[in-house]
Structure formats: C-alpha cells, structure tokens
Design a protein around this motif. Structure first.
Motif, PDB file in Angstrom:
ATOM      1  N   PHE A   8      26.759 -19.914  25.044  1.00 31.32           N
ATOM      2  CA  PHE A   8      27.451 -21.010  25.746  1.00 31.32           C
ATOM      3  C   PHE A   8      28.672 -20.502  26.509  1.00 31.32           C
ATOM      4  O   PHE A   8      28.977 -20.962  27.602  1.00 31.32           O
ATOM      5  N   GLU A   9      29.357 -19.543  25.906  1.00 33.66           N
ATOM      6  CA  GLU A   9      30.576 -19.025  26.545  1.00 33.66           C
ATOM      7  C   GLU A   9      30.232 -18.384  27.890  1.00 33.66           C
ATOM      8  O   GLU A   9      30.945 -18.552  28.882  1.00 33.66           O
ATOM      9  N   THR A  10      29.111 -17.632  27.918  1.00 34.88           N
ATOM     10  CA  THR A  10      28.703 -16.986  29.169  1.00 34.88           C
ATOM     11  C   THR A  10      28.302 -18.026  30.213  1.00 34.88           C
ATOM     12  O   THR A  10      28.653 -17.910  31.387  1.00 34.88           O
ATOM     13  N   VAL A  11      27.572 -19.047  29.780  1.00 39.77           N
ATOM     14  CA  VAL A  11      27.175 -20.108  30.722  1.00 39.77           C
ATOM     15  C   VAL A  11      28.431 -20.774  31.298  1.00 39.77           C
ATOM     16  O   VAL A  11      28.529 -21.017  32.506  1.00 39.77           O
ATOM     17  N   ARG A  12      29.398 -21.008  30.434  1.00 39.95           N
ATOM     18  CA  ARG A  12      30.645 -21.621  30.889  1.00 39.95           C
ATOM     19  C   ARG A  12      31.338 -20.720  31.929  1.00 39.95           C
ATOM     20  O   ARG A  12      31.845 -21.190  32.939  1.00 39.95           O
ATOM     21  N   ARG A  13      31.302 -19.406  31.654  1.00 43.45           N
ATOM     22  CA  ARG A  13      31.961 -18.459  32.562  1.00 43.45           C
ATOM     23  C   ARG A  13      31.245 -18.423  33.925  1.00 43.45           C
ATOM     24  O   ARG A  13      31.885 -18.445  34.968  1.00 43.45           O
ATOM     25  N   ILE A  14      29.907 -18.388  33.896  1.00 46.18           N
ATOM     26  CA  ILE A  14      29.148 -18.370  35.153  1.00 46.18           C
ATOM     27  C   ILE A  14      29.406 -19.658  35.938  1.00 46.18           C
ATOM     28  O   ILE A  14      29.620 -19.630  37.150  1.00 46.18           O
ATOM     29  N   ALA A  15      29.414 -20.774  35.220  1.00 43.04           N
ATOM     30  CA  ALA A  15      29.632 -22.066  35.888  1.00 43.04           C
ATOM     31  C   ALA A  15      31.010 -22.084  36.548  1.00 43.04           C
ATOM     32  O   ALA A  15      31.166 -22.603  37.659  1.00 43.04           O
ATOM     33  N   HIS A  16      31.976 -21.484  35.899  1.00 35.36           N
ATOM     34  CA  HIS A  16      33.303 -21.434  36.501  1.00 35.36           C
ATOM     35  C   HIS A  16      33.311 -20.512  37.721  1.00 35.36           C
ATOM     36  O   HIS A  16      33.907 -20.831  38.751  1.00 35.36           O
ATOM     37  N   LEU A  17      32.613 -19.369  37.607  1.00 37.56           N
ATOM     38  CA  LEU A  17      32.499 -18.478  38.774  1.00 37.56           C
ATOM     39  C   LEU A  17      31.862 -19.217  39.953  1.00 37.56           C
ATOM     40  O   LEU A  17      32.228 -19.012  41.108  1.00 37.56           O
TER      41      LEU A  17
END
Lengths: 95, 492
Positions: free
Chosen positions: A5-14
């Motif tokens: 989830f943390e990675t998905v959150r990071r990609i979504a922010h990018l």
C-alpha cells in the motif's frame, strides 16, 4: 514483485492522483495483477538488443528557429478554469 | 435503395450526378441519428447545425460543378479529434467542457474536402479500452444483437461509437484512432471495415494524445473502397506533427483494382492461440483459401515474439500515457477541483477527472518509469519491441502481407470481461503487434458466428504499403460477400 500500500500511495503521489485509504486494497490488487502479468518479459534475454523508441526510424526534422504563431491570448485562455487578465490563476504557491 | 444504406462511394456518385442533394443526404442521416442515438449512445455531441451548414455549402459547390473530393458526405468524428468550436471530451469528465480553439489536421483536411460533420462519437475514456465501458458518458452500444440474448453488446473500443454509428447507418464513414487495435477491433465487432495506417501516415496534430509512439488516425466505413477514399484525404505530411512521414500519398482507391495474383500471403503460426473459438479459426482458413483461389500464394510464417507483444504494449502504452496525461493539471483547461494549495489541487482534480482505467494506466506508467524500475520494465519493454519489429521485418522478406483474425472473439455483452484488467487487455492480442511495429493493418468483415455476430479478418502490410493491404482487403471482401445487417439500423 508485489506493490504494498505504501508503494501505491507513493506512485499515486508521483502521478498527482489523490487515492483515499479505502481505495488502496482494490487498486493495489489490480496493479499487482497487471504487473504480475507483464513480469513474463523478464524471462527474455534482451542484453544485446537495442531499445526501440518509435516504430519508424526517422531523423527528427529541423526548422528555422523563427516565431510562426502566437498573439492569440484569448484562444489560449478560452478554456482556463480561472484567469485574471492574460494570466492563469492558481492557488498561492509562494508564502 | 435508402439514402442511409448507400456506400460512401455510391453517395458520392449520386451527389455528383445531382440525383440527391447533400442536404437530403445529411437530413436522412440526422433523422436516423435521432431515431437510434437513444439506443446506441454512439455520439457524445451532435452537430446538426454545423452539418446542415456544411451540406448547404457542398450543394452550392456541387451545383457549380466544383465538387470537392468528399463534398456533401456525412461523417462521424471520434471525440478524440479536436474540432474548433465544438466540444471535444475524449469521453472524460476531465474534458467535459473543453471547446478546442483549433482544429486537428485530419479533421481540417476532411472539412476542406467538403465532408459534413454529424457529430462527435463515443469512445473509451482517452481511448483506453476495448469495449467502450470506460466512457464517462456511458458506453456506446452495438447495433448488433444475439437472437436469443437480450443483453446489449459492446461495439468494441476504443472507437466503438464510430463503429456503431457506421454499422447502424447513422453515418457513411467515420474517423477512428488506433493505439493497440482501437480501429480494427470495433470494426470487426460491428461488421465494418477499418484501416490503421502506417505510423506517421496521418498527422497526430490535434488528436488528444494517449501513447504518442503508437497513436494513429484512420478511416472506418462499410467497405474497403470507402475507407480508401477517406484515407486519401486524411493522410499526408504535416509539419505540425514531428513524427509525420514525408511520404507521398498515393491514390489509395486505385489499389482496389489490383489483383492479388502472385502475392505471397503469410499466415503467422503464433496467432493460433489457445482457446480461439473454432468459428474464428475456420474463417481464418476460409480467408486464406479465398486468397489462394484469387491467385495468391499462402505461406506459413513465424513471428516468434508474438506472445510477448501484449505485455510489452501494456508497459509502453501506460508509460507514454502517464507522461502525456500529466498535462491535465486543472490549470490551463479542463476540470479543476479547487483546493488550498497547488499539489492538493492537482491531486483532487486528477482524482475526480479521470476514470478508473485511466488512473490504473497512469499509475502503471508512473511506476514503470520511476527510479529503480525503469530498466526492469520500460527499457526492457522497448527492447522486446525491437524484437517484435524484427519478427515482422524478417517475415516481410518472405511474404507481401499477413492474414490473421482481427479479434479473438465476436462482440461480448457490455460489462463482461471486467473481472480484472488483464482479461480485457487480451482482446488486443492480434492487433497490438502491428501497432508496436508501426505497420499498416486493416480489418474487413468476412463472416458471422453461429449467433449471427460479425467476425473480421486482419491484413497487415509493410510500412507505407496501405495499397497492398487495401488490395488484399478488397479481395477478401469480394469473396466474403458480407451482407449481414445489424438488428438496429436506419430504416430509410
């Protein structure tokens, strides 16, 4: 390779797309399905293969470095969500 | 014969012979749209006033004997082409109120050739999809129906509205765009013809961008001849598109008269995929037999990297889409969701403006381009893309064109294949390889399945050999004699 989830959150922010916490499980599952499927390319040996950036090998054209359009602020601004004179307006970015 | 049943070529003849006026032809199509649009949702925006004004101007030219190439012929325009002063949405909430201040090169060429624009057709959001289900305006519906199953069928995608409109006789022809099969698959599903030209053949200027190394505009119509007539107008070098090809535009319709005698037609063995319906396999064999009877030589060829084309595409296309769609930031045009600071405005705007499939592709694209993953995904996919192009280059040393099915199934009910994103992606298995290699390819309706739904065959050609695939497509069309009509079609 699986996205947490943390990675998905990071990609979504990018990508500057707001993702709410309750959307994360479904979205992560979908992205992992896709990534799991494209993973099959890892089995190919491509060490000696040049990358193809476009289908037609062509040299990009050069042109004279001259102004050939412009002077149409009304057209440029016609679809602006918010404008002030000849400017686009955005939320304050400098404190 | 009714006016809406004419082919574009027949209508052109009647207009020039003054047997029918552009106004009559346009009004017949506008009435047909009025009757069927509520059921088909083929259009997002209708432009009857523009159409009648264009028809009037065409009639004046026709009366003076100064007919332009497409004078008075009613067309539908995919809502991905920017049309000056006419809302262009890309089937997205993001562009729901976007009115372009300029015209795409392809539509400008059609306008300058005298065509009549009936309206802007429905599509998958930003052309990302194979069923129309991702349109923010609700999906277009196929005019075809199964006799024993009332569920509405997909017209295919992304150019599903264009395909539905042409099949239902709401327009004589339409524009489409094809990134991984978006002209060919809906053409096959709706029983019409469609050409994806060589990458660079038609200008991309003014077409809402999805994946810039793949996007290509092309014609959709009920016959190969009509597609050839339209392509001749749509194609051509454009300095406004940096990847536009400086190739002369041949008279494509002349290629219809070419014989296929002596042509070597390749049957790529890797396209015999598991689970392909026997009807499609049988039609493919029939197509090869027709061409053989017409004097062509059939050869089996190998395109060994075919199984890797789809995963390659679903890395390359999302990567390019994530970059292209970065422009939708709520600042200069399109939707804006107000917020306290700039980052929050971007994030809220893009969360509200994009649908689920577009977001998935942007996120996948962002991931495969991000630091640490670029080499493993994006660079690797670009290398596999080289291998796919190499396969075709080698095959075209032995053969002049390739024959394959267009899609692995007939049209399916709207809402099916939604279990996970990859199930939908598999629709493009036969169309994506030619897209990655930038090759011209057409789909031609060649038969129906047991339930009466259309099936298409695809012809893939060498770069810039649209004439070759038009000749082969015409030969298939002649042998197939496809005459099935959809359940929902204009009555007059």
């Amino acid at each position: 390779m699986s996205l947490d989830f943390e990675t998905v959150r990071r990609i979504a922010h990018l990508a500057r797309i707001r993702v709410e916490d309750d959307e994360l499980p479904k979205l992560a599952a979908e992205l992992n399905t896709i990534l799991g499927w494209v993973e099959q390319l890892a089995a190919l040996d491509v060490a000696e293969i040049p990358p193809l950036t476009g289908p037609v090998s062509m040299a990009l054209r050069m042109r004279e470095d001259v102004i050939d359009d412009g002077g149409i602020p009304e057209k440029v601004l016609a679809n602006a969500p918010e404008r002030l004179g000849d400017y686009f307006v955005v939320p304050k970015v400098v404190e | 014969m009714s006016l809406t049943d004419l082919t574009l070529a027949e209508a052109r003849k009647k207009l020039r012979a003054r047997e029918v006026s552009a106004r009559e032809l346009t009004e017949a199509h506008l009435r047909a749209i009025e009757a069927l649009q509520p059921k088909l949702n083929a259009f997002i925006t209708l432009t009857p006033e523009l159409a009648l004004a264009q028809a009037k101007a065409a009639d004046e030219r026709l009366a003076r004997g100064e007919a332009l190439p497409l004078d008075g012929l009613p067309l539908a325009i995919k809502d991905l082409f920017c049309t000056e002063g006419v809302r262009t949405t890309a089937a997205s909430r993001m562009l729901e109120n976007f009115i372009p201040p300029y015209e795409s090169t392809v539509t400008a060429k059609l306008k300058a050739a005298g065509a009549v624009f009936l309206g802007k057709t429905n599509l998958d959001e930003f052309a990302m999809g194979s069923s129309n289900i991702t349109s923010a305006f609700g999906p277009a519906v196929s005019p075809w129906q199964r006799p024993d199953d009332p569920r509405p069928l997909t017209p295919g995608g992304s150019s599903g509205g264009s395909a539905a409109a042409v099949a239902a006789r709401l327009a004589l022809g339409a524009t489409g765009t094809d990134t991984g099969g978006s002209i060919r698959q809906p053409a096959a599903f709706c029983g019409i013809a469609g050409i994806k030209p060589t990458y660079g053949r038609c200008s991309r200027y003014g077409i809402v961008a999805f994946a810039s190394s793949l996007d290509q505009a092309g014609p959709m119509a009920r016959t190969v001849e009509d597609c050839a007539i339209l392509l001749e107008v749509m194609a051509g070098f454009d300095p406004k598109d940096s990847t536009s090809a400086e190739e002369p535009v041949p008279p494509f319709a002349e290629a219809l008269k070419r014989s296929v005698r002596g042509l070597r037609i390749g049957i790529p063995k890797e396209y015999r995929v598991e689970g392909m319906p026997p009807e499609i396999l049988a039609l493919w064999e029939k197509g090869a037999a027709w061409l053989e009877t017409a004097g062509a030589e059939i050869r089996e060829v190998s395109l060994p990297h075919t199984p890797h084309a789809l995963p390659t595409y679903y890395i390359v296309a999302p990567a390019e889409c994530s970059s292209n769609l970065a422009r939708y930031d709520g600042v200069r045009y399109g939707l804006r969701v107000p917020a306290e600071d700039l980052t929050e405005m971007y994030e809220k705007t893009r969360a509200a403006g994009f649908g689920a499939e577009v977001k998935r592709r942007i996120l996948i694209g962002t991931y495969v381009l991000s630091a640490g993953y670029y080499d493993a995904y994006y660079l690797r996919a670009q290398k596999v893309r080289s291998l796919i192009l190499r396969d075709f280059t080698e095959a075209f040393r032995e053969v002049d064109a390739l024959l394959t099915p267009t899609a692995p199934s007939a049209a399916f009910p709207l809402g099916e294949k939604m279990d996970d994103p990859v199930t939908m992606y598999l629709n493009d298995v036969f169309t994506v390889p030619a897209s990655l290699a930038g090759l011209p390819a057409l789909s031609v309706p060649c038969g129906t399945d047991a339930q009466g739904l259309p099936l298409g065959l695809q012809v893939i050609g060498r770069p810039f050999d649209e004439e070759g695939i038009i000749a082969v497509g015409r030969a298939l069309e002649e042998s197939a004699g496809f005459a099935a009509r959809p359940a929902l079609a204009a009555q007059e």
